[in-house]
Design a protein around this motif. Structure first.
Motif, PDB file in Angstrom:
ATOM      1  N   SER A 207       0.831  -1.210   0.000  1.00  0.00           N
ATOM      2  CA  SER A 207       0.000   0.000   0.000  1.00  0.00           C
ATOM      3  C   SER A 207       0.862   1.256   0.000  1.00  0.00           C
ATOM      4  CB  SER A 207      -0.911  -0.008   1.231  1.00  0.00           C
ATOM      5  OG  SER A 207      -1.661   1.183   1.321  1.00  0.00           O
ATOM      6  N   LEU A 208       1.919   1.233   0.793  1.00  0.00           N
ATOM      7  CA  LEU A 208       2.814   2.388   0.889  1.00  0.00           C
ATOM      8  C   LEU A 208       3.531   2.636  -0.435  1.00  0.00           C
ATOM      9  CD1 LEU A 208       3.996   4.531   2.771  1.00  0.00           C
ATOM     10  CD2 LEU A 208       5.748   2.885   3.449  1.00  0.00           C
ATOM     11  N   SER A 210       2.548   1.743  -3.359  1.00  0.00           N
ATOM     12  CA  SER A 210       1.543   2.163  -4.343  1.00  0.00           C
ATOM     13  C   SER A 210       1.253   3.638  -4.215  1.00  0.00           C
ATOM     14  CB  SER A 210       0.262   1.361  -4.142  1.00  0.00           C
ATOM     15  OG  SER A 210      -0.751   1.790  -5.026  1.00  0.00           O
ATOM     16  N   ASP A 211       1.172   4.133  -2.971  1.00  0.00           N
ATOM     17  CA  ASP A 211       0.935   5.561  -2.737  1.00  0.00           C
ATOM     18  C   ASP A 211       2.104   6.401  -3.272  1.00  0.00           C
ATOM     19  OD1 ASP A 211      -1.423   4.959  -1.503  1.00  0.00           O
ATOM     20  OD2 ASP A 211      -0.640   5.122   0.540  1.00  0.00           O
ATOM     21  N   GLY A 214       1.968   6.543  -6.994  1.00  0.00           N
ATOM     22  CA  GLY A 214       0.888   7.432  -7.414  1.00  0.00           C
ATOM     23  C   GLY A 214       1.276   8.895  -7.321  1.00  0.00           C
ATOM     24  N   MET A 215       2.074   9.262  -6.342  1.00  0.00           N
ATOM     25  CA  MET A 215       2.525  10.637  -6.182  1.00  0.00           C
ATOM     26  C   MET A 215       3.509  11.041  -7.271  1.00  0.00           C
ATOM     27  SD  MET A 215       3.088  10.678  -2.037  1.00  0.00           S
ATOM     28  CE  MET A 215       3.833  12.302  -2.084  1.00  0.00           C
TER      29      MET A 215
END
Length: 217
Positions: A207-208, A210-211, A214-215
């Motif tokens: 999840s981290l 992926s974030d 995305g940034m």
């Protein structure tokens, strides 16, 4: 005094942990390459065996030595209730001749190891240091370049902060509060209390990462 908690994380998840620490700490990481020798006293030096660690920071332009003695942990009902270990620590800078000195005093080399990784040092209610490192055993005397991992695929995470007899309660709270932010990736506990790899670590790391991707898009 020193307040400390430890845990382990799979090497493949260290990048995610580094990203999380970078965001939490707000400071740049520092490279870590520490050569550590554990020495024990001979029986004729006293009734209680003495153990010291000689620590050499190999990341410095001129390697520096520190003599480190870790005392016993705080005891009592109050200490048992704390989630953080509080122990006495003595440290002193030393010259490159320090090993020869301890050999002369009758100390014997128990083992030596090399820790390689990174650390974050920052202020958050206390002067906290987080180290993430691969612990390597050295098969031949002082052969640092031949070091091999003790537990391949696993790295040690340690959160420490200095304290005094007057401030340790506040420091314990600071270390405990900060450790909660790392809980999805790693279980931190008192040294010697094994909690294993956090079962949520891979999901949290994915999840981290992926974030972060995305940034960047």
């Amino acid at each position: 005094m020193e307040c400390v908690v430890q845990g382990i994380i799979e090497t493949e998840l260290v990048e995610a942990l580094e990203i999380l620490l970078q965001g939490l700490c707000g400071v740049n990481k520092e490279a870590l390459r520490i050569h550590e020798l554990c020495l024990k006293s001979s029986p004729n030096l006293g009734f209680v065996a003495s153990e010291v660690r000689l620590v050499c920071d190999l990341e410095q332009p001129e390697p520096t030595w520190t003599v480190r003695h870790v005392g016993g942990a705080m005891r009592g009902a109050g200490a048992d209730q704390l989630s953080v270990l509080v122990r006495s620590v003595l440290e002193s800078k030393a010259s490159k001749n320090v090993l020869r000195l301890f050999y002369t005093l009758g100390y014997k080399l128990e083992y030596e190891q090399l820790r390689v990784g990174f650390s974050f040092k920052f202020q958050r209610g206390a002067q906290i240091t987080v180290t993430v490192s691969c612990v390597n055993k050295i098969p031949k005397l002082h052969a640092v370049d031949d070091a091999v991992p003790v537990t391949p695929g696993i790295q040690l995470v340690e959160v420490t902060a200095p304290a005094t007899s007057e401030t340790y309660n506040e420091v314990v709270q600071a270390v405990s509060s900060f450790s909660e932010y790392l809980a999805p990736l790693i279980h931190l506990s008192k040294p010697g209390v094994s909690t294993g790899v956090a079962p949520t670590a891979k999901t949290a790391a994915a999840s981290l990462m992926s974030d972060v991707k995305g940034m960047k898009m």
